[in-house]
Design an enzyme around this catalytic site. Structure first.
Site, PDB file in Angstrom:
ATOM      1  N   HIS A 190     -40.502 -30.700 -21.199  1.00 55.01           N
ATOM      2  CA  HIS A 190     -40.129 -31.786 -20.289  1.00 55.01           C
ATOM      3  C   HIS A 190     -38.931 -32.514 -20.887  1.00 55.01           C
ATOM      4  O   HIS A 190     -38.999 -33.059 -21.989  1.00 55.01           O
ATOM      5  CB  HIS A 190     -41.293 -32.768 -20.083  1.00 55.01           C
ATOM      6  CG  HIS A 190     -40.970 -33.844 -19.095  1.00 55.01           C
ATOM      7  ND1 HIS A 190     -41.187 -33.699 -17.738  1.00 55.01           N
ATOM      8  CD2 HIS A 190     -40.435 -35.086 -19.264  1.00 55.01           C
ATOM      9  CE1 HIS A 190     -40.802 -34.807 -17.115  1.00 55.01           C
ATOM     10  NE2 HIS A 190     -40.342 -35.654 -18.016  1.00 55.01           N
ATOM     11  N   CYS A 191     -37.822 -32.510 -20.169  1.00 51.86           N
ATOM     12  CA  CYS A 191     -36.577 -33.125 -20.643  1.00 51.86           C
ATOM     13  C   CYS A 191     -36.496 -34.554 -20.118  1.00 51.86           C
ATOM     14  O   CYS A 191     -36.416 -34.778 -18.904  1.00 51.86           O
ATOM     15  CB  CYS A 191     -35.375 -32.315 -20.181  1.00 51.86           C
ATOM     16  SG  CYS A 191     -33.787 -32.953 -20.772  1.00 51.86           S
ATOM     17  N   VAL A 192     -36.524 -35.529 -21.022  1.00 53.22           N
ATOM     18  CA  VAL A 192     -36.482 -36.937 -20.609  1.00 53.22           C
ATOM     19  C   VAL A 192     -35.100 -37.308 -20.087  1.00 53.22           C
ATOM     20  O   VAL A 192     -34.968 -38.180 -19.222  1.00 53.22           O
ATOM     21  CB  VAL A 192     -36.881 -37.851 -21.783  1.00 53.22           C
ATOM     22  CG1 VAL A 192     -38.325 -37.636 -22.157  1.00 53.22           C
ATOM     23  CG2 VAL A 192     -35.984 -37.620 -22.996  1.00 53.22           C
ATOM     24  N   GLY A 195     -35.114 -35.993 -16.658  1.00 59.45           N
ATOM     25  CA  GLY A 195     -36.180 -36.574 -15.847  1.00 59.45           C
ATOM     26  C   GLY A 195     -37.015 -35.544 -15.125  1.00 59.45           C
ATOM     27  O   GLY A 195     -37.643 -35.856 -14.104  1.00 59.45           O
TER      28      GLY A 195
END
Length: 343
Positions: A190-192, A195
């Site tokens: 999951h890439c912050v 998003g």
């Protein structure tokens, strides 16, 4: 009383804001939006300060406009790729289930038409139905549960395939993302900053974004170094700003290049970050030797699937059999190299 009035006014203002912008009502989406705005702002700050301070670059732009045009084109393409990647679907299991059920409904309708036309003696409709039957052969009587269970070795319990959060059957290489609260096909991470999750549906877009971002940051760092070489000690405050930005930019370049190499390795071996990091905790990878890539089909096939077939976000991979694992565990020989077994 004044405090109550202020709170009431603030609540009304926030309520109107959330009404027009529903994404701001969710703290997670609000945080993601803030990171996106920050990242885009940093891009414009780096490019703006460069053109504001570097008079030689402005002069070169007037003399050789193609150079600056290529840089601005890369700048624009990188931002567009960023928003395309952040807005793309990683391939959610619920969407795959919905597409599978819709396909089954279409197939059932074709079978009913074929049966009715056969009874009525319509030759043209029968031929058309037979052609459609060959196209969809093997999926007309399947359900999602049967489809998922066929991808696991015989004897696998259905309880081990059901997500405890989504309550859906998970195909192999699927993981539940707690940030998105959905199960993702071929979950990578999951890439912050984006998003969103990186999975089967957008891993290729993510790789291209990293590649473009790396090239843009490297080009910008070269322009910063060129400016400092020709304009050092002219204005100390300008030099200080440029040096601080250059240090942060060089750190970003190193990180992006390492990330690009890492994901290129994952692509060529058909792995995900989650599978590589948590290999010993994933049930279907526990018995596989360390240097064996169970889903790899060879470098060329892996690249083809990643670039071409990867856009079909609902393609599912069954677990390899014990014979296939044993074959991939066999060490390479000179004959294997000549026959391009590794490719």
């Amino acid at each position: 009383m004044v405090v109550g009035i202020c709170r009431s006014f603030r609540d009304r203002a926030l309520g109107r804001c959330f009404h027009f912008f529903p994404c701001l009502s969710d703290p997670a989406r609000r945080s993601s939006l803030g990171l996106k705005v920050t990242l885009v702002t940093l891009h414009f700050i780096y490019a703006g300060i460069l053109f504001l301070f570097d008079g030689d670059l402005v002069y070169k732009t007037k003399k050789e406009p193609w150079y600056t045009s290529l840089y601005l084109l890369l700048f624009f393409v990188t931002l567009v790729q960023y928003f395309i990647t952040s807005g793309s679907s990683p391939g959610y299991v619920v969407d795959a289930m919905r597409a599978f059920n819709e396909t089954n409904e279409v197939i059932s309708g074709l079978e009913q038409r074929q049966s009715a036309s056969s009874k009525n003696g319509s030759l043209d409709a029968t031929v058309e139905g037979c052609q459609s039957g060959r196209i969809f052969q093997g999926s007309n009587s399947a359900s999602w549960t049967k489809l998922v269970m066929d991808m696991y070795p015989p004897g696998t319990s259905i309880r081990t395939c059901i997500c405890s959060y989504c309550n859906v059957e998970q195909p192999p290489r699927t993981k539940h993302c707690h940030d998105c609260d959905k199960c993702v096909l071929q979950f990578d991470h999951h890439c912050v900053w984006l998003g969103t999750c990186i999975g089967q549906g957008n891993h290729c877009k993510f790789w291209w974004y990293i590649c473009e971002e790396s090239a843009l940051c490297l080009w910008t760092a070269i322009l910063y170094i060129t400016y400092l070489k020709g304009n050092i000690s002219r204005a100390w405050w300008k030099d200080g700003i440029m040096i601080i930005l250059l240090i942060a930019l060089l750190i970003s370049v190193i990180f992006l290049l390492l990330l690009l190499l890492f994901h290129s390795y994952l692509v060529m071996t058909n792995q995900t970050t989650y599978e590589l990091v948590r290999r010993r905790r994933i049930p279907y990878l526990r018995g596989v030797p360390e240097r064996v890539y169970p889903f790899s089909k060879g470098v060329s096939s892996n690249l083809y699937d990643f670039c071409c077939v990867g856009s079909r976000i609902y393609s599912l991979e069954p677990l390899p059999s014990a014979e296939e694992i044993e074959e991939k565990s066999r060490p390479y020989t000179c004959l294997d190299v000549l026959t391009c077994r590794c490719c």
